[in-house]
Write a protein that holds these residues in place. Sequence first.
Motif, mmCIF file in Angstrom:
data_model
loop_
_atom_site.group_PDB
_atom_site.id
_atom_site.type_symbol
_atom_site.label_atom_id
_atom_site.label_comp_id
_atom_site.label_asym_id
_atom_site.label_seq_id
_atom_site.Cartn_x
_atom_site.Cartn_y
_atom_site.Cartn_z
ATOM 1 N N SER A 46 11.767 16.768 -4.528
ATOM 2 C CA SER A 46 10.844 17.887 -4.396
ATOM 3 C C SER A 46 10.922 18.784 -5.619
ATOM 4 O O SER A 46 12.000 19.033 -6.145
ATOM 5 N N ALA A 47 9.763 19.293 -6.031
ATOM 6 C CA ALA A 47 9.729 20.224 -7.163
ATOM 7 C C ALA A 47 10.052 21.648 -6.731
ATOM 8 O O ALA A 47 10.334 22.496 -7.564
ATOM 9 N N THR A 48 10.024 21.928 -5.423
ATOM 10 C CA THR A 48 10.197 23.299 -4.943
ATOM 11 C C THR A 48 11.425 23.510 -4.065
ATOM 12 O O THR A 48 11.706 24.637 -3.691
ATOM 13 N N SER A 49 12.132 22.447 -3.700
ATOM 14 C CA SER A 49 13.310 22.593 -2.841
ATOM 15 C C SER A 49 14.320 21.508 -3.195
ATOM 16 O O SER A 49 14.123 20.753 -4.133
ATOM 17 N N ASP A 50 15.379 21.406 -2.396
ATOM 18 C CA ASP A 50 16.383 20.380 -2.649
ATOM 19 C C ASP A 50 16.194 19.158 -1.753
ATOM 20 O O ASP A 50 17.101 18.363 -1.588
ATOM 21 N N ALA A 51 15.002 18.989 -1.215
ATOM 22 C CA ALA A 51 14.703 17.860 -0.336
ATOM 23 C C ALA A 51 14.357 16.623 -1.172
ATOM 24 O O ALA A 51 13.957 16.708 -2.327
ATOM 25 N N VAL A 52 14.514 15.463 -0.550
ATOM 26 C CA VAL A 52 14.182 14.197 -1.204
ATOM 27 C C VAL A 52 13.579 13.252 -0.169
ATOM 28 O O VAL A 52 13.987 13.236 0.980
ATOM 29 N N VAL A 53 12.571 12.505 -0.595
ATOM 30 C CA VAL A 53 11.960 11.480 0.247
ATOM 31 C C VAL A 53 12.469 10.135 -0.255
ATOM 32 O O VAL A 53 12.361 9.832 -1.443
ATOM 33 N N ILE A 54 13.016 9.334 0.651
ATOM 34 C CA ILE A 54 13.468 7.988 0.317
ATOM 35 C C ILE A 54 12.616 7.018 1.110
ATOM 36 O O ILE A 54 12.517 7.119 2.326
ATOM 37 N N SER A 55 11.978 6.087 0.390
ATOM 38 C CA SER A 55 11.042 5.179 1.041
ATOM 39 C C SER A 55 11.111 3.805 0.394
ATOM 40 O O SER A 55 11.418 3.679 -0.791
ATOM 41 N N SER A 56 10.802 2.786 1.167
ATOM 42 C CA SER A 56 10.693 1.442 0.600
ATOM 43 C C SER A 56 9.279 1.201 0.076
ATOM 44 O O SER A 56 9.026 0.210 -0.598
ATOM 45 N N SER A 57 8.371 2.130 0.352
ATOM 46 C CA SER A 57 6.984 2.018 -0.083
ATOM 47 C C SER A 57 6.759 2.804 -1.380
ATOM 48 O O SER A 57 6.948 4.020 -1.430
ATOM 49 N N LYS A 58 6.321 2.098 -2.415
ATOM 50 C CA LYS A 58 6.040 2.753 -3.688
ATOM 51 C C LYS A 58 4.898 3.752 -3.531
ATOM 52 O O LYS A 58 4.933 4.849 -4.102
ATOM 53 N N GLN A 59 3.874 3.404 -2.767
ATOM 54 C CA GLN A 59 2.727 4.282 -2.580
ATOM 55 C C GLN A 59 3.128 5.588 -1.888
ATOM 56 O O GLN A 59 2.660 6.661 -2.266
ATOM 57 N N THR A 60 3.993 5.522 -0.894
ATOM 58 C CA THR A 60 4.469 6.723 -0.215
ATOM 59 C C THR A 60 5.219 7.626 -1.186
ATOM 60 O O THR A 60 5.019 8.845 -1.206
ATOM 61 N N ALA A 61 6.068 7.040 -2.016
ATOM 62 C CA ALA A 61 6.833 7.822 -2.991
ATOM 63 C C ALA A 61 5.918 8.480 -4.015
ATOM 64 O O ALA A 61 6.097 9.648 -4.362
ATOM 65 N N LEU A 62 4.928 7.759 -4.487
ATOM 66 C CA LEU A 62 3.992 8.322 -5.464
ATOM 67 C C LEU A 62 3.126 9.415 -4.842
ATOM 68 O O LEU A 62 2.833 10.424 -5.489
ATOM 69 N N SER A 63 2.719 9.234 -3.598
ATOM 70 C CA SER A 63 1.942 10.268 -2.899
ATOM 71 C C SER A 63 2.762 11.537 -2.720
ATOM 72 O O SER A 63 2.242 12.645 -2.851
ATOM 73 N N ALA A 64 4.043 11.383 -2.441
ATOM 74 C CA ALA A 64 4.920 12.542 -2.266
ATOM 75 C C ALA A 64 5.101 13.300 -3.569
ATOM 76 O O ALA A 64 5.361 14.505 -3.566
ATOM 77 N N ASP A 65 4.933 12.633 -4.698
ATOM 78 C CA ASP A 65 5.113 13.267 -6.002
ATOM 79 C C ASP A 65 3.862 14.004 -6.475
ATOM 80 O O ASP A 65 3.937 14.836 -7.368
ATOM 81 N N GLN A 66 2.721 13.748 -5.862
ATOM 82 C CA GLN A 66 1.463 14.305 -6.341
ATOM 83 C C GLN A 66 1.272 15.779 -6.013
ATOM 84 O O GLN A 66 0.684 16.514 -6.794
ATOM 85 N N SER A 67 1.742 16.209 -4.846
ATOM 86 C CA SER A 67 1.521 17.612 -4.441
ATOM 87 C C SER A 67 2.555 18.008 -3.398
ATOM 88 O O SER A 67 3.223 17.166 -2.804
ATOM 89 N N THR A 68 2.641 19.321 -3.179
ATOM 90 C CA THR A 68 3.570 19.824 -2.153
ATOM 91 C C THR A 68 3.161 19.351 -0.774
ATOM 92 O O THR A 68 4.011 18.964 0.033
ATOM 93 N N SER A 69 1.858 19.339 -0.491
ATOM 94 C CA SER A 69 1.410 18.880 0.827
ATOM 95 C C SER A 69 1.673 17.383 1.000
ATOM 96 O O SER A 69 2.029 16.939 2.090
ATOM 97 N N GLY A 70 1.516 16.609 -0.063
ATOM 98 C CA GLY A 70 1.828 15.184 0.001
ATOM 99 C C GLY A 70 3.309 14.947 0.237
ATOM 100 O O GLY A 70 3.693 14.049 0.989
#
Length: 72
Positions: free
Chosen positions: A43-67
Amino acid sequence: MLAVLVAAGGWLAYATHSVASAVPGHVYKYTGANGKQAYMTFSATSDAVVISSSKQTALSADQSTSGFNKAY
């Protein structure tokens, strides 16, 4: 021997606590010894992290705070 352990422990503590501030908002790909892949998005705004086996999910999470919040 004790000095080496203290130095290694200090470096480990520094490295683990500084990762989120050093790489906010980035996606990293990890490949395990068994060949499986995992993607981590910091996350760019907190200390959270998304761990996923899906590349698309990871890229979507990087695009915006809502994502990121949706994937989290």
